[in-house]
Scaffold this active site. Structure first.
Site, PDB file in Angstrom:
ATOM      1  N   PHE A  95       0.858  -1.182   0.000  1.00 30.28           N
ATOM      2  CA  PHE A  95       0.000   0.000   0.000  1.00 30.28           C
ATOM      3  C   PHE A  95       0.891   1.226   0.000  1.00 30.28           C
ATOM      4  CE2 PHE A  95      -2.266   3.502   2.015  1.00 30.28           C
ATOM      5  CZ  PHE A  95      -3.429   3.522   1.269  1.00 30.28           C
ATOM      6  N   ASP A 128       9.121   2.366   1.376  1.00 41.43           N
ATOM      7  CA  ASP A 128       7.972   3.124   1.858  1.00 41.43           C
ATOM      8  C   ASP A 128       7.910   2.927   3.370  1.00 41.43           C
ATOM      9  OD1 ASP A 128       5.569   4.141   2.662  1.00 41.43           O
ATOM     10  OD2 ASP A 128       4.436   3.384   0.946  1.00 41.43           O
ATOM     11  N   LYS A 163       3.621   9.383   8.275  1.00 42.13           N
ATOM     12  CA  LYS A 163       2.678   9.222   9.390  1.00 42.13           C
ATOM     13  C   LYS A 163       3.153   9.712  10.764  1.00 42.13           C
ATOM     14  CE  LYS A 163      -0.735   6.033   7.611  1.00 42.13           C
ATOM     15  NZ  LYS A 163      -0.433   5.338   6.369  1.00 42.13           N
TER      16      LYS A 163
HETATM   17  C1  PLP Z   1      -0.682   5.598   4.971  1.00 40.18           C
HETATM   18  C2  PLP Z   1       0.326   5.116   4.023  1.00 40.18           C
HETATM   19  C3  PLP Z   1       0.552   5.786   2.800  1.00 40.18           C
HETATM   20  C4  PLP Z   1      -0.279   6.962   2.361  1.00 40.18           C
HETATM   21  O1  PLP Z   1      -0.167   8.044   3.225  1.00 40.18           O
HETATM   22  P1  PLP Z   1      -1.233   9.249   3.119  1.00 40.18           P
HETATM   23  O2  PLP Z   1      -0.719  10.245   4.119  1.00 40.18           O
HETATM   24  O3  PLP Z   1      -2.559   8.689   3.481  1.00 40.18           O
HETATM   25  O4  PLP Z   1      -1.198   9.754   1.739  1.00 40.18           O
HETATM   26  C5  PLP Z   1       1.552   5.323   1.984  1.00 40.18           C
HETATM   27  N1  PLP Z   1       2.306   4.251   2.326  1.00 40.18           N
HETATM   28  C6  PLP Z   1       2.109   3.585   3.481  1.00 40.18           C
HETATM   29  C7  PLP Z   1       2.983   2.418   3.813  1.00 40.18           C
HETATM   30  C8  PLP Z   1       1.110   3.985   4.360  1.00 40.18           C
HETATM   31  O5  PLP Z   1       0.915   3.308   5.487  1.00 40.18           O
END
Ligand code: PLP
Length: 398
Positions: free
Chosen positions: A129, A214, A243
């Site tokens: 994701f 990521d 985050k």
């Molecule tokens: C939450 C998340 C995203 C997206 O972040 P947003 O601030 O919602 O755009 C991308 N990669 C990972 C692994 C995430 O947990």
């Protein structure tokens, strides 16, 4: 009739009024132990005095000025991140998706400026994701996120998470990079198998690919390291994060090695709000706390204690849980097939514990990094009680 808020979320009707440390208080007076942290965002808990002070101090000075001017808070944060990580340079943005997008553009641009414009495809992982923008939903590759949004953003190939052999066979002359979560977040708090990141580094070096991690969810101290790549002692080329970075204030960053970032020259990328003075003040304040000597070690210890407690819980409730897994304070409880994790999350909420459902039928526990054993005991007690109640109610029905 469509609600005034575009109904893209299935929301609970709980509305919070205030927060304090690991607790949130709803407008109806109920108190919740927050093991969701706004999905791994409020890593220092609610109403942290140092963060409030940093935000209000900047709010009283000025809020915004644009990236066409020098922003001292940005320079300070970038220099601190460069000093604390693999990175040589940082782009600031406002969200995780944007941080990932910056990295995707950086990979394509790197090969463009180094004479290999055909190397514009990125290998991503099944179950990954990366956000909800057009490019990032196709990088994630999950049908439930891409359905109806064609035409697809091209340039992403997918292989099994954790499988280096499959990855190697997927590399073509058009492959330019690898994008992977060191611990899959939405996919169900699935840690990469041991040695996987090292293996990815080797494949990337062998084929001249950029390795992008990521760490939007697993970064910023959640695993007991500032970034999860440190757990395997490797150096990535690019890291996207967001985050936990602002403790609840919207901010993201794309960190990179100088080599990888060489194509991102003036005019190639931008963001109006990225690196805004308010966000920088808070993110610097978060870093003050996370980099305090001993803080991350304590997160690792607390995470180990949570892991031990959850393992015992799973052993005691085999009718409810399959396993506990995760790293640091990023722990998942996989439920048995008969119990949808979404429903169990609702049951936990009813007894006063906030968690988040994830893929693979997992209940995510992402408590603030400041919790202690008392919070673990309280949470595990509530989870056990909810498991008992679930089966008690079932027995009662039968
Ligand atoms: C939450 C998340 C995203 C997206 O972040 P947003 O601030 O919602 O755009 C991308 N990669 C990972 C692994 C995430 O947990």
């Amino acid at each position: 009739m469509i609600p005034a808020i575009l109904p893209t979320y299935q929301r609970s009707d709980i509305a919070f009024e205030r927060g304090e440390g690991a607790y949130l208080f709803a407008s109806d007076g109920r108190r919740f132990l927050d093991f969701a942290s706004g999905i791994a965002v409020t890593g220092l808990g609610h109403s942290h005095p140092h963060l409030i002070e940093a935000l209000t101090e900047q709010a009283n000075k000025f809020w915004h000025c644009s990236n066409i001017f020098t922003i001292p808070g940005q320079e300070r944060l970038a220099e601190r991140l460069v000093a604390a990580t693999f990175a040589d340079t940082v782009f600031f943005c406002n969200s995780g998706s944007e941080a990932v997008e910056c990295g995707i553009k950086m990979i394509r641009r790197y090969h463009y400026v180094t004479g290999n414009p055909q190397k514009n495809r990125i290998i991503c992982m099944n179950g990954g994701f990366h956000g909800r923008t057009l490019a990032t939903i196709y990088a994630g590759g999950q049908a439930r996120h891409t359905e109806g949004f064609a035409p697809a953003v091209d340039g992403f190939d997918h292989v099994a998470y954790g499988n280096l052999n499959e990855l190697r066979t997927a590399v073509t002359p058009e492959t330019g990079g690898i994008l992977v979560e060191p611990i899959q977040g939405e996919g169900g708090y699935r840690p990469a198998p041991e040695g996987y990141l090292k293996g990815l580094r080797e494949v990337a070096d062998e084929y001249g690919l950029l390795l992008m991690l990521d760490e939007v969810q697993c970064g910023n101290g959640r695993t007991g390291k500032l970034f999860a790549y440190e757990l395997e002692g490797i150096e990535p080329d690019i890291v996207a994060t967001a985050k936990g970075m602002g403790g609840g204030f919207p901010v993201g960053a794309c960190l990179a090695k100088e080599e990888a970032a060489q194509g991102m020259t003036a005019g190639t990328h931008g963001s109006t709000y990225g690196g805004n003075p308010l966000a920088m003040a808070v993110a610097n304040a978060v870093l003050d706390v996370v980099l305090e000597p001993g803080f991350l070690d304590r997160v690792a210890e607390t995470g180990a204690a949570l892991g031990t407690a959850l393992a015992a819980l799973v052993a005691k409730h085999p009718e409810t849980f399959v396993e506990a897994r995760g790293v640091g304070l990023m722990m998942g409880l996989k439920c048995v097939d008969a119990i949808p994790s979404r429903d169990f999350v609702a049951a936990l909420r009813d007894v006063g514990l906030l968690t988040v459902a994830a893929g693979d039928n997992v209940v995510r526990l992402a408590p603030p990094l400041i919790i202690d054993q008392s919070h673990i005991d309280e949470a595990v007690g509530m989870i056990g009680a909810a498991a008992d109640a679930w089966h008690g109610a079932e027995a009662h029905r039968a």
